[in-house]
Each structure stands twice: as C-alpha cells, then as structure tokens.
Design an enzyme around this catalytic site. Structure first.
Site, mmCIF file in Angstrom:
data_model
loop_
_atom_site.group_PDB
_atom_site.id
_atom_site.type_symbol
_atom_site.label_atom_id
_atom_site.label_comp_id
_atom_site.label_asym_id
_atom_site.label_seq_id
_atom_site.Cartn_x
_atom_site.Cartn_y
_atom_site.Cartn_z
ATOM 1 N N GLU A 86 0.761 -1.414 0.019
ATOM 2 C CA GLU A 86 0.003 -0.045 -0.049
ATOM 3 C C GLU A 86 0.812 1.327 0.107
ATOM 4 O O GLU A 86 0.617 2.161 -0.946
ATOM 5 C CB GLU A 86 -0.838 -0.004 1.286
ATOM 6 C CG GLU A 86 -2.000 0.877 1.085
ATOM 7 C CD GLU A 86 -3.221 0.923 2.157
ATOM 8 O OE1 GLU A 86 -4.207 1.670 2.069
ATOM 9 O OE2 GLU A 86 -3.238 -0.360 2.829
ATOM 10 N N HIS A 87 1.705 1.448 0.891
ATOM 11 C CA HIS A 87 2.512 2.706 1.158
ATOM 12 C C HIS A 87 3.717 2.549 1.650
ATOM 13 O O HIS A 87 3.795 2.004 2.677
ATOM 14 C CB HIS A 87 1.704 3.924 1.762
ATOM 15 C CG HIS A 87 0.961 3.353 2.703
ATOM 16 N ND1 HIS A 87 -0.503 3.701 2.888
ATOM 17 C CD2 HIS A 87 1.031 2.474 3.890
ATOM 18 C CE1 HIS A 87 -0.885 3.112 3.739
ATOM 19 N NE2 HIS A 87 -0.022 2.359 4.194
ATOM 20 N N GLY A 103 -5.373 6.931 25.300
ATOM 21 C CA GLY A 103 -3.705 6.986 25.065
ATOM 22 C C GLY A 103 -3.528 7.817 24.338
ATOM 23 O O GLY A 103 -4.140 8.785 23.940
ATOM 24 N N LEU A 162 5.907 1.620 18.764
ATOM 25 C CA LEU A 162 6.452 2.955 18.511
ATOM 26 C C LEU A 162 7.171 2.822 17.099
ATOM 27 O O LEU A 162 8.051 2.043 17.251
ATOM 28 C CB LEU A 162 7.013 3.416 19.826
ATOM 29 C CG LEU A 162 6.208 3.784 20.966
ATOM 30 C CD1 LEU A 162 7.251 3.967 22.089
ATOM 31 C CD2 LEU A 162 5.388 4.779 20.683
ATOM 32 N N HIS A 171 21.618 28.606 29.004
ATOM 33 C CA HIS A 171 20.849 29.642 29.468
ATOM 34 C C HIS A 171 20.572 30.579 28.653
ATOM 35 O O HIS A 171 21.628 31.166 27.935
ATOM 36 C CB HIS A 171 21.415 30.188 30.969
ATOM 37 C CG HIS A 171 20.351 31.397 31.536
ATOM 38 N ND1 HIS A 171 19.111 31.305 32.203
ATOM 39 C CD2 HIS A 171 20.447 32.593 31.391
ATOM 40 C CE1 HIS A 171 18.633 32.297 32.370
ATOM 41 N NE2 HIS A 171 19.327 33.291 31.946
#
Length: 478
Positions: free
Chosen positions: A35-36, A195, A331, A457
C-alpha cells in the site's frame, strides 16, 4: 526465481530501516509492501498527525495573539487546506523513503506477501507476492510473483482495534484514518480511549473548536504515564474545555442520520448517554499476523503478537519479526532500532536485545507529554527506594518568555546508587527535551554527573537540571 539474502515484508519504519541497514551490510535486499512506503507511521500516523497538530498550535497562538502584544483580525481556518497540508507532508516523506531505498539498491516488490516455505539449511525460503489493488506501485517497483530469500523478516505492523458493536464505519465512527481527513469539522466529538492517539485527536479537534468528550475505561487518562503527570494533563485539558470521563466504558452506540448516541457505564452501576456528531475509536491496535503463512509454518504467536528472542529471531529458523507485530511498545522508533538489531544479528555482528525500559514515549497534545523509564508508582512497586525531583515551568525564564509557564519536569532516582530510573515531563517542547534523559540513562549517568553538567541559559533544558537538583534538596530557582 530471484533469490535475496534478506526479504522484508512491510515497508513501515521498521521494514524500510532494516532494508537500508541490510544493504549497508552488503546483503542483497528486497522489501515487499501492498500500500505505501513508510507504513502507517509516515502515511496515517506519526507524521500527518503532527502536521495537523502544528496547524492547531498555530491557530491557538493566533487566537491568543494579544498575550504577545500582537493583533490578529478574523482568525479562522479551512479544514480542507489543513488536511491538504497534512497529506502533502506525508506524500513528500513517502517519496523520500522510495528515494532512500533506490539509493541503497533495495528492490521494492509491490503486492501482498505470504511465506510459502521457511528457509531450511542452505535452501532459501519462498515468498509469494500477489497483486494488490490498494494503491498504485511506486516507479520501478517489481511485480507480484514468487521470490526466494535466505532470511525473511516480518514487519507487517498493526491496525486499529475494533470493539464488537462499535465497529468503525468510516462515516459516524472513525479510526485514526478518518479522523485525519475529515470532510468537514464536526461540532462535537466523542473520543473512546485516552492513550496517545485518542488524546492527540482530542487536543486537535478541541483547539479547532469542536466540543470534545474523552471516555477512558481506566481510572487515569494516559494510562502508561506517571500518575502525577497524567493528573496535571487532565487539569489542563479540562481547562481547555475537554470533558473527561474516567472509569467509564462505552457499552453501546446508536447511529442517527448524522450523529451517534453512546450509552456509557460509569463502573458504579450507573449509565448515561451522550450524543455527538462523530466518535473516534482509539482503543488500541491489533497486530497484522494473519494471512502471512505464519501459523502454517509453526511460528509462535501469543496474544496476537509474534514471539521473538529480543534479537528478532522467531522459533522458526530464518524467519524474523520486528516492530509492532513483535509486540509493545508499538512505536516507530522502537521498530526502527529493532530492525537494525535484527539485521546485524543476521550478519553475525555482536548485538544485544533492546532495553525497552529506555524507549521514550511522546504525546503531541497541548501541552506536550514525554517520558522514559519507570513511573514513580512502578519504581516503588518494584521495590526501589526512590528520590523524586520536580521543577515547575513557572520557575524557568525561557518558559515565561515563551508564554508557556505551565508544566513540570519530574525525575526519579534510586536513592542509594543515584541511578536515574525515570523522567516524566509535561509542557512546551518536552518531546524534544526527553532525549537528554534517554541519553543519560543509556550512559548509566548518576545524579552527581547530571548535577555537574552545565545546561545553557536561557533554555527549557535548565529545568531538567533543576529537577535533578530538587531530588537531592539542592534546587536553585524554586
């Protein structure tokens, strides 16, 4: 019949990264997809949702321009153009994956793959590829047919989970596919599941003006996150106007002509109903293990996940699995690293299983949420004597200058050794900050080393330093 050293089924983040690493190591490599290129993450997940959320973020700042001494008249949006931009971002990266594969001389085979025979001894395995009607093949892709491979890697990913009686219909009940390409902006929305996926869409649609209700069966939103961070997130979301119902389950959905009415069970014997234009089902995913031939070959599958040894190897020699199909955390960055480990294991390089406790998680809602390692609750459950540090965004000069004074950085250390057990953040740009702690954990950095590290900083990263100092009673700016 063409024979490859490595053939990978699935061109998502795990698959295409594994293919490129295999080519780098001198393997003759092919990747099959139906598909991709780039998989769900690049085309329908990580990337396009971030493009949508970026549009929402800019719209939010336009609405609050006065806070920065600016003036914006008639701020509005065209949802069609917002979606068009998101799809354009995905399309550009999809093409980029194709170029990377070509550059590394990886063959792309277009179609639906199934393993007919596993590699055995010196005999390569066989993969049958059928033509697909899901999408047009990229330029230069090889046609369907039979191919042989000495090593076969399954990287087929996952799909949205559907609950019985609440199956997505693409019109009134959406998955993330439909939620990313709305034909019109709904006025009201019910999100089932809190989630990362559910919360990101809740954040996007609320910022764009929809009335949003989130229903979560667990007692805490963002269930995998630290309880303190999740509680802060809930306050921020509710302040934005998102209605949140925890400990609540959607037990029935009735469809109208252009709306749904959901029956809710509050877990205490009470029920109620809520009507919304659309419902987004974000109740997890199911691994794509069917139709590949795994069962017939005896590949071990438990609870819908292909079982591996941590290096990608299944119980059947010559067949490997990586990414979502090999189990949580689901993930993209886990899949990518897993793919590299798997290919290097095939090469015979010295590898070791990934430490899943050091994989960061990021949620790109507003405010952002990021974490790595153990939550405070999990650390105590595991018997650690902990020291916890916290630093609020309101004590940081850069955060105040950005107009983002709400948020917190939380660090958790093992008391005796000073080992960093976990880090949890909520606030502006924390999805970028978290990697500092990830590196620290991988290097087995102690609290003393972090205390003596100089942070620039003014930056948001100074709060990471201050949080460490706070754990040991040495915080400066709070």
């Amino acid at each position: 019949m063409t024979t490859y050293d490595i053939l990978i089924i699935g061109a998502g983040p795990g698959g295409y990264v594994a293919a490129i690493r295999a080519a780098q190591l001198g393997f003759k490599t092919a990747v099959v997809d139906r598909e991709h290129l780039g998989g769900i993450c690049l085309n329908w997940g990580c990337i396009p949702t971030k493009a949508l959320l970026r549009s929402a973020e800019i719209f939010h700042y336009m609405q609050h321009a006065g806070d920065y001494g600016l003036s914006v008249q008639g701020a509005g949006f065209d949802i069609g153009k917002v979606v068009q931009r998101s799809r354009g971002v995905s399309g550009r990266l999809n093409g980029g994956v194709g170029m990377l594969l070509k550059k590394n001389k990886v063959d792309v085979i277009w179609g639906e793959a199934s393993i007919e025979a596993a590699p055995k001894g010196n005999q390569p395995g066989t993969v049958a590829v059928k033509e697909t009607k899901r999408a047009e093949p990229p330029k230069g892709a090889l046609a369907a047919g039979s191919y042989q491979a000495k090593n076969i890697i399954v990287a087929t990913g996952a799909r949205p989970r559907a609950l019985p009686g609440i199956e997505p219909d693409k019109k009134l009940i959406w998955t993330y596919y439909e939620a990313m390409v709305p034909p019109a902006m709904p006025k009201s929305l019910l999100v089932m599941g809190s989630g990362a996926i559910g919360i990101e869409f809740a954040s996007f649609y609320r910022t764009m003006g929809a009335e949003v209700t989130v229903v979560e069966v667990m007692p805490q939103i963002l269930p995998v996150e630290d309880a303190e961070i999740a509680a802060l997130a809930r306050k921020r979301f509710e302040k934005q106007g998102i209605k949140i119902l925890t400990g609540t389950k959607v037990v029935k959905v009735d469809k109208g002509a252009d709306s749904i009415t959901a029956t809710l069970d509050d877990g205490k014997g009470g029920t109620s109903t809520i009507t919304a234009d659309r419902l987004i089902s974000a109740v997890g995913v199911v691994c794509n293990v069917e139709g590949i031939g795994l069962e017939a070959l005896g590949v071990r599958i438990e609870r819908g996940v292909v079982v591996t040894d941590g290096l990608g190897r299944t119980n059947v020699p010559g067949i490997f699995a990586i990414g979502d199909v090999a189990g949580p955390p689901m993930l993209a960055h886990k899949a990518e690293h897993e793919g590299v480990i798997c290919v290097e294991t095939i090469k015979g390089l010295h590898t070791h299983p990934m430490d899943k406790g050091m994989i960061p998680g990021c949620t790109y809602c507003h405010p952002q949420i990021a974490s790595v390692g153990l939550t405070e609750g999990k650390a105590k459950e595991q018997g650690f004597d902990v020291k916890v540090g916290r630093f609020q965004f309101v004590g940081n000069g850069k955060a105040i200058a950005l107009g983002e004074p709400e948020g917190m950085v939380k660090t958790i250390f093992e008391k005796t050794s000073g080992r960093l057990l976990g880090a949890h953040m909520i606030g502006a740009e924390v999805t970028e900050l978290i990697q500092g702690y990830v590196v620290a954990m991988n290097l087995e950095t102690t609290e003393e080393e972090l205390m003596h590290t100089v942070f620039p900083h003014p930056t948001l990263s100074e709060m990471m330093h201050e949080s460490v100092l706070d754990a040991y009673g040495r915080v400066i700016h709070m």
